[in-house]
Design an enzyme around this catalytic site. Structure first.
Site, PDB file in Angstrom:
ATOM      1  N   ASP A   1      36.517  24.828  33.706  1.00 45.06           N
ATOM      2  CA  ASP A   1      36.459  26.271  33.480  1.00 45.06           C
ATOM      3  C   ASP A   1      37.767  26.875  33.972  1.00 45.06           C
ATOM      4  O   ASP A   1      37.956  27.106  35.161  1.00 45.06           O
ATOM      5  CB  ASP A   1      35.263  26.891  34.212  1.00 45.06           C
ATOM      6  CG  ASP A   1      35.165  28.405  33.968  1.00 45.06           C
ATOM      7  OD1 ASP A   1      36.128  28.984  33.415  1.00 45.06           O
ATOM      8  OD2 ASP A   1      34.135  29.000  34.340  1.00 45.06           O
TER       9      ASP A   1
ATOM     10  N   PHE B   1      31.842  30.321  40.256  1.00 47.28           N
ATOM     11  CA  PHE B   1      31.635  31.525  39.431  1.00 47.28           C
ATOM     12  C   PHE B   1      31.958  31.171  37.984  1.00 47.28           C
ATOM     13  O   PHE B   1      33.085  30.828  37.659  1.00 47.28           O
ATOM     14  CB  PHE B   1      32.490  32.716  39.864  1.00 47.28           C
ATOM     15  CG  PHE B   1      32.164  33.935  39.027  1.00 47.28           C
ATOM     16  CD1 PHE B   1      31.124  34.779  39.379  1.00 47.28           C
ATOM     17  CD2 PHE B   1      32.865  34.201  37.857  1.00 47.28           C
ATOM     18  CE1 PHE B   1      30.785  35.876  38.578  1.00 47.28           C
ATOM     19  CE2 PHE B   1      32.522  35.301  37.053  1.00 47.28           C
ATOM     20  CZ  PHE B   1      31.484  36.139  37.419  1.00 47.28           C
TER      21      PHE B   1
ATOM     22  N   LYS C   1      39.695  35.458  29.462  1.00 45.97           N
ATOM     23  CA  LYS C   1      40.557  36.418  30.162  1.00 45.97           C
ATOM     24  C   LYS C   1      41.949  36.571  29.517  1.00 45.97           C
ATOM     25  O   LYS C   1      42.056  37.233  28.509  1.00 45.97           O
ATOM     26  CB  LYS C   1      40.614  36.068  31.645  1.00 45.97           C
ATOM     27  CG  LYS C   1      39.241  36.271  32.306  1.00 45.97           C
ATOM     28  CD  LYS C   1      39.256  36.397  33.816  1.00 45.97           C
ATOM     29  CE  LYS C   1      37.896  36.879  34.311  1.00 45.97           C
ATOM     30  NZ  LYS C   1      37.167  35.906  35.123  1.00 45.97           N
TER      31      LYS C   1
END
Ligand SMILES: *Cc1c(COP(=O)(O)O)cnc(C)c1O
Length: 421
Positions: free
Chosen positions: A230, A144, A271
């Site tokens: 990531d 993802f 985030k």
């Protein structure tokens, strides 16, 4: 007509006037503080999602609120057509904090991933000398990385991908946690990058073997292929170290000497980089890679704005000052031990996995069953918010500012709830 509760009214509004691209649990939140959120009826919950790990520092952290308010009254946005007084400070702060030559600020995680992919492609053509039409980036099954057209082009999730074609070419998918598959893919022609999540968050907190990330990075280096991490979800102390590529080292940063440390060629953050205040993402790399992008070749109107710069520095200060990595590690062990004790007694849950405070339990039922969803609804009734993923997996990721006593109370809530099934 019966009168609706405020909850029902607000859900109905979203249903009628909002696009139906989410399926939320039926709670409507209006207030947050630390590890807690409150719904519109005044009911208090422990938040065990933390906005998908964006709120690692806890809801409405006073240092972040104060920083944001102060900067909002001073200057909010200039665009990058001019310099702003905060961006240079942020750039240096990030460079020192994560130990890379340079940083490129963006807003959402997906934008940072796109930036990393573009940077990798530029490097591939200009430095490695691969033709623009043939450069290939390796990615993993069940990944993802966000929702843009290019990113979903290499998704293996039919919901995320199907119907959105034609897709962006130039990606090759291999199984996760499989070094043989990586070796084979790296032997292929015109490979320029390998992008990977050090733990697959959205896939259901899939933790690879301890040697997977360091060995994968070493193999990439051997093949002159960029290793792109990531860490949008795993970074910023979530998994018990500043970054997951730090392995299980709990020093705050700069731990290159640690045997477990892997230094990516490109690091992607988002985030919790803003503690959930504001969308802030970033890509970090050293000069030989970062300088492949020159003025006019990439950008964002909001990327690197003064509020984002200030809030991100404050968010990282909280991580250091409050030892959030160490706390995540300690509470994570407590949480998994608590879950394991339940697993040992009952067979409703088949396993618990994770690192730090990024954990998941797998419910012993088919992914098509409603059991995990129903457990989450019941957990909410009992004062704890968590969200199922892939049908039978429940992710547990509270803010990292939790105390041991609070964690024990949460384990008790989960145990009591599971006993009702
Ligand atoms: C959430 C996430 C993204 C995308 O971030 P957005 O801010 O939602 O665009 C990318 N990569 C990983 C690993 C994520 O968890």
């Amino acid at each position: 007509m019966e009168t609706m509760t405020r909850t029902e009214e607000l859900i109905a509004l979203e249903n009628q006037y909002g696009a139906h691209n989410y399926h939320p649990l039926p709670v409507v939140l209006e207030k947050g503080n630390g590890v807690h959120v409150w719904d519109v009826e005044g009911k208090k919950y422990y938040d065990f999602l933390s906005a998908y790990s964006a709120v690692n520092q806890g809801h409405c952290h006073p240092h972040l609120v104060e920083t944001m308010q102060r900067q909002t009254e001073k200057l909010t946005l200039t665009s990058r057509a001019f310099y702003n007084a905060e961006l240079g400070k942020f750039d240096k702060f990030m460079s020192d904090f994560f130990n890379f030559d340079k940083v490129l600020p963006m807003n959402s995680g997906a934008e940072a991933v796109e930036t990393a992919l573009k940077l990798c492609r530029k490097w591939g053509h200009e430095v490695k000398g691969v033709k623009e039409t043939t450069g290939k980036i390796i990615v993993c099954d069940q990944n993802f990385h966000g929702r843009t057209t290019t990113i979903i082009s290499f998704s293996s999730d039919p919901d995320a991908k199907n119907g959105y074609g034609p897709y962006t070419p130039g990606f090759e998918m291999i199984p996760y946690n499989d070094l043989d598959a990586l070796e084979k893919a790296l032997d292929g022609e015109d490979v320029i990058g390998f992008m990977v999540e050090p733990i697959q968050g959205e896939a259901g907190v899939v933790v690879p073997d301890a040697d997977y990330i360091p060995k994968a990075a070493a193999m990439c280096k051997e093949h002159n292929v960029l290793f792109i991490a990531d860490e949008v979800q795993t970074g910023i102390a979530r998994t018990g170290s500043l970054l997951r590529v730090c392995g299980d080292c709990s020093c705050e940063n700069k731990c290159e000497q640690q045997a477990t440390y892997t230094r990516p060629d490109i690091l992607i953050l988002g985030k919790a980089l803003s503690g959930g205040m504001y969308p802030v993402s970033a890509v970090l790399a050293d000069d030989p890679i970062m300088l492949c992008i020159q003025p006019g070749q990439h950008g964002s109107t909001f990327g690197g704005n003064p509020i984002a710069a200030q809030v991100a520095m404050a968010a990282l200060e909280v991580v250091s000052n409050e030892n959030l990595a160490q706390n995540a590690r300690k509470l994570g062990e407590r949480f998994r031990a608590g879950m394991q004790a339940i697993i040992d007694k009952r067979d409703l849950v088949s396993l618990v996995r994770g690192r730090g405070l990024l954990n998941a339990i797998v419910i012993n039922d088919s992914p098509d069953s409603k059991t995990a969803w129903n457990i989450c609804v019941r957990l909410a009734e009992n004062g704890l918010l968590a969200k199922p993923t892939h049908g039978n997996i429940i992710r547990f990721a509270p803010p990292l500012v939790m105390t041991e006593e609070q964690m024990d109370e949460c384990i008790a809530i989960i145990e009591k709830t599971l006993a009702e099934f």
